[in-house]
Design a protein around this motif. Structure first.
Motif, PDB file in Angstrom:
ATOM      1  N   THR A 108     -17.852   3.971  -5.307  1.00  0.00           N
ATOM      2  CA  THR A 108     -16.367   3.779  -5.812  1.00  0.00           C
ATOM      3  C   THR A 108     -16.224   2.595  -5.528  1.00  0.00           C
ATOM      4  O   THR A 108     -15.394   1.908  -6.111  1.00  0.00           O
ATOM      5  CB  THR A 108     -15.687   5.013  -4.837  1.00  0.00           C
ATOM      6  N   ARG A 109     -16.563   1.768  -4.292  1.00  0.00           N
ATOM      7  CA  ARG A 109     -16.094   0.639  -4.108  1.00  0.00           C
ATOM      8  C   ARG A 109     -16.664  -0.467  -4.995  1.00  0.00           C
ATOM      9  O   ARG A 109     -16.030  -1.493  -5.272  1.00  0.00           O
ATOM     10  CB  ARG A 109     -16.407   0.263  -2.562  1.00  0.00           C
ATOM     11  N   GLU A 113     -11.363  -0.482 -11.746  1.00  0.00           N
ATOM     12  CA  GLU A 113     -10.591   0.490 -12.211  1.00  0.00           C
ATOM     13  C   GLU A 113     -10.843   1.152 -13.729  1.00  0.00           C
ATOM     14  O   GLU A 113     -10.686   2.503 -13.797  1.00  0.00           O
ATOM     15  CB  GLU A 113      -8.979  -0.225 -12.290  1.00  0.00           C
ATOM     16  N   SER A 139      -7.693  10.555  -3.536  1.00  0.00           N
ATOM     17  CA  SER A 139      -8.394   9.502  -3.258  1.00  0.00           C
ATOM     18  C   SER A 139      -9.222   9.822  -2.206  1.00  0.00           C
ATOM     19  O   SER A 139      -9.584  10.982  -1.867  1.00  0.00           O
ATOM     20  CB  SER A 139      -7.477   8.088  -2.865  1.00  0.00           C
ATOM     21  N   GLY A 142     -12.572   5.271  -1.127  1.00  0.00           N
ATOM     22  CA  GLY A 142     -12.356   3.923  -0.921  1.00  0.00           C
ATOM     23  C   GLY A 142     -12.799   3.614   0.729  1.00  0.00           C
ATOM     24  O   GLY A 142     -13.126   2.856   0.992  1.00  0.00           O
ATOM     25  N   GLU A 146      -8.073  -1.713  -0.483  1.00  0.00           N
ATOM     26  CA  GLU A 146      -8.176  -2.135  -2.005  1.00  0.00           C
ATOM     27  C   GLU A 146      -8.737  -0.936  -2.972  1.00  0.00           C
ATOM     28  O   GLU A 146      -8.300  -0.930  -4.005  1.00  0.00           O
ATOM     29  CB  GLU A 146      -9.015  -3.373  -1.975  1.00  0.00           C
ATOM     30  N   THR A 147      -9.604  -0.294  -2.122  1.00  0.00           N
ATOM     31  CA  THR A 147     -10.351   0.860  -2.990  1.00  0.00           C
ATOM     32  C   THR A 147      -9.338   1.988  -3.224  1.00  0.00           C
ATOM     33  O   THR A 147      -9.388   2.760  -4.312  1.00  0.00           O
ATOM     34  CB  THR A 147     -11.714   1.025  -2.694  1.00  0.00           C
ATOM     35  N   ARG A 150      -6.878   1.054  -5.747  1.00  0.00           N
ATOM     36  CA  ARG A 150      -7.386   1.279  -7.009  1.00  0.00           C
ATOM     37  C   ARG A 150      -7.875   2.664  -7.588  1.00  0.00           C
ATOM     38  O   ARG A 150      -7.589   2.972  -8.762  1.00  0.00           O
ATOM     39  CB  ARG A 150      -8.812   0.495  -7.095  1.00  0.00           C
ATOM     40  N   SER A 151      -8.206   3.646  -6.629  1.00  0.00           N
ATOM     41  CA  SER A 151      -8.562   4.841  -7.080  1.00  0.00           C
ATOM     42  C   SER A 151      -7.343   5.559  -7.406  1.00  0.00           C
ATOM     43  O   SER A 151      -7.264   6.492  -8.412  1.00  0.00           O
ATOM     44  CB  SER A 151      -9.364   5.553  -6.026  1.00  0.00           C
TER      45      SER A 151
END
Length: 400
Positions: A108-109, A113, A139, A142, A146-147, A150-151
């Motif tokens: 995922t990282r 997006e 989520s 992440g 950040e992740t 984004r998720s």
């Protein structure tokens, strides 16, 4: 009275009240995306008219289906772990060896997006094709700001891409990321003081969840996450008592959580606490099935205590790669011995309650969003009874 649309010559399962709310010779009317009437066609207001009249030819109408627990947005897949489990490895053994959630975190990282949106869409489309009109997306893959952001942005974008309502849940306390070097308390500090406040500020999460389990986080660490969620005005949910009884159900109830989920090892005290607090028990038979568990959630204790029960797919890459609410109902009945009524309520009325949205969705009642599923069936039990068969005739979201 003039409506936008009227569906007539239908049989309704309104789910209003505490049963299926069956209405023979029923009708549903929509105005401005909301239900303006639902009941016996004989009770429609005199002189009513509609821009569009739809003859359902005796079909059944239920509320649009609701998937109240998913991890729909993620990178990669974990088919290899499925093979490992077939060869005898347990969920805990895989997690402790660096697999499980942490392997999905790595994928995922690495995903953009746009990639997260693109890979989630086929899963969402399958749910929509079975009448799903609202979905919760967590989520948790992440484990950094950040992740996670984004998720959650990807999850929100799904609602702009498809005609479906999406609620988002921040599950930062899902697992320990590799860079935490085993320091769970320090990571919880980061979740509470850095990640959660930023996501709340940007409006990316409707609720906060955590995984309270021996391989994840302790009740004390979970309580810290809940305190931070309350400080930012976010609702609370909890992965509780899945692999052992850490009294997560009672902890969730003590914090007034919307739901506690999984609950295989919940005891009678936990069930009673949930009933008293109005915390919904979200049962996840997909994970029970994939993990080949043998201890089912205490459905009888929930019934005795008056705990509300919902069902959900728990769609995720590792322990429940399931994208069918219809199959979820069959599993709830077959594996957990839930009744037809409990299963149908579990993916409509009680799922809405588990999201804190029962005033908006989940039943066919005036004032609620006109989210409908119209079925080619002779009786509601068919929706639970059939396996691998989709009898959906039409899906309506916000009156369209």
């Amino acid at each position: 009275m003039r409506f936008d649309r009227v569906w007539f010559n239908a049989r309704l399962a309104t789910l209003a009240g505490d049963d299926l709310g069956i209405v023979e010779s029923g009708a549903v009317a929509a105005k401005d995306g909301r239900i303006a009437f639902a009941g016996s066609a004989a009770d429609l207001p005199s002189g009513w008219d509609a821009a569009e009249r739809i003859d359902c030819r005796g079909r059944w109408i239920t509320p649009g289906l609701i998937d109240c627990h998913t991890h729909l947005v993620f990178g990669g897949n974990r088919a290899h772990e499925f093979e490992l489990r077939l060869n005898g490895a347990s969920y805990e053994e895989i997690a402790r060896a660096g697999g499980g959630i942490v392997s999905t975190v790595k994928a995922t990282r690495a995903a953009t997006e746009d990639e997260l949106v693109a890979t989630a869409l086929p899963r969402l489309d399958h749910l929509i094709a079975e009448g799903c009109t609202t979905i919760e997306i967590k989520s948790g893959y992440g484990l950094d700001l950040e992740t996670e952001a984004r998720s959650l942005r990807a999850a929100q974008r799904l609602a702009d891409t498809r005609p479906v309502s999406v609620t988002t849940t921040f599950l930062g306390a899902h697992a320990l990321p590799p860079e935490a070097n085993g320091d769970k308390d320090a990571f919880i500090d980061k979740v509470c003081c850095e990640i959660l406040p930023a996501l709340a500020r940007d409006g990316l999460a409707d609720a906060v969840d955590a995984f309270c389990e021996g391989i994840a986080f302790s009740p004390e660490q979970t309580a810290r996450v809940f305190d931070a969620a309350k400080a930012h005005g976010l609702a609370i949910k909890l992965h509780a008592d899945q692999l052992s009884n850490l009294h997560g159900a009672k902890l969730a109830a003590d914090y007034g959580a919307l739901s506690a989920d999984h609950l295989e090892y919940t005891d009678e005290e936990g069930a009673a606490a949930m009933a008293k607090a109005g915390t919904v028990a979200v049962l996840l038979p997909g994970a029970f099935y994939v993990l080949r568990e043998t201890k089912a959630p205490p459905v009888a204790a929930f019934r005795k205590a008056g705990t509300r029960m919902a069902l959900a797919t728990d769609c995720n890459p590792g322990t429940s790669p399931l994208t069918s609410l219809l199959l979820t109902m069959n599993m709830g009945a077959t594996l957990f011995r839930m009744t037809v009524e409990e299963c149908l309520a579990g993916i409509t009325r009680e799922a809405a309650r588990a999201l804190g949205k029962l005033d908006e969705i989940g039943t066919l009642e005036p004032g609620k969003s006109c989210d409908l599923a119209i079925w080619n069936i002779e009786r509601p039990a068919e929706l639970v009874y059939r396996i691998g068969f989709n009898p959906l005739h039409a899906r309506v979201w916000r009156g369209q």
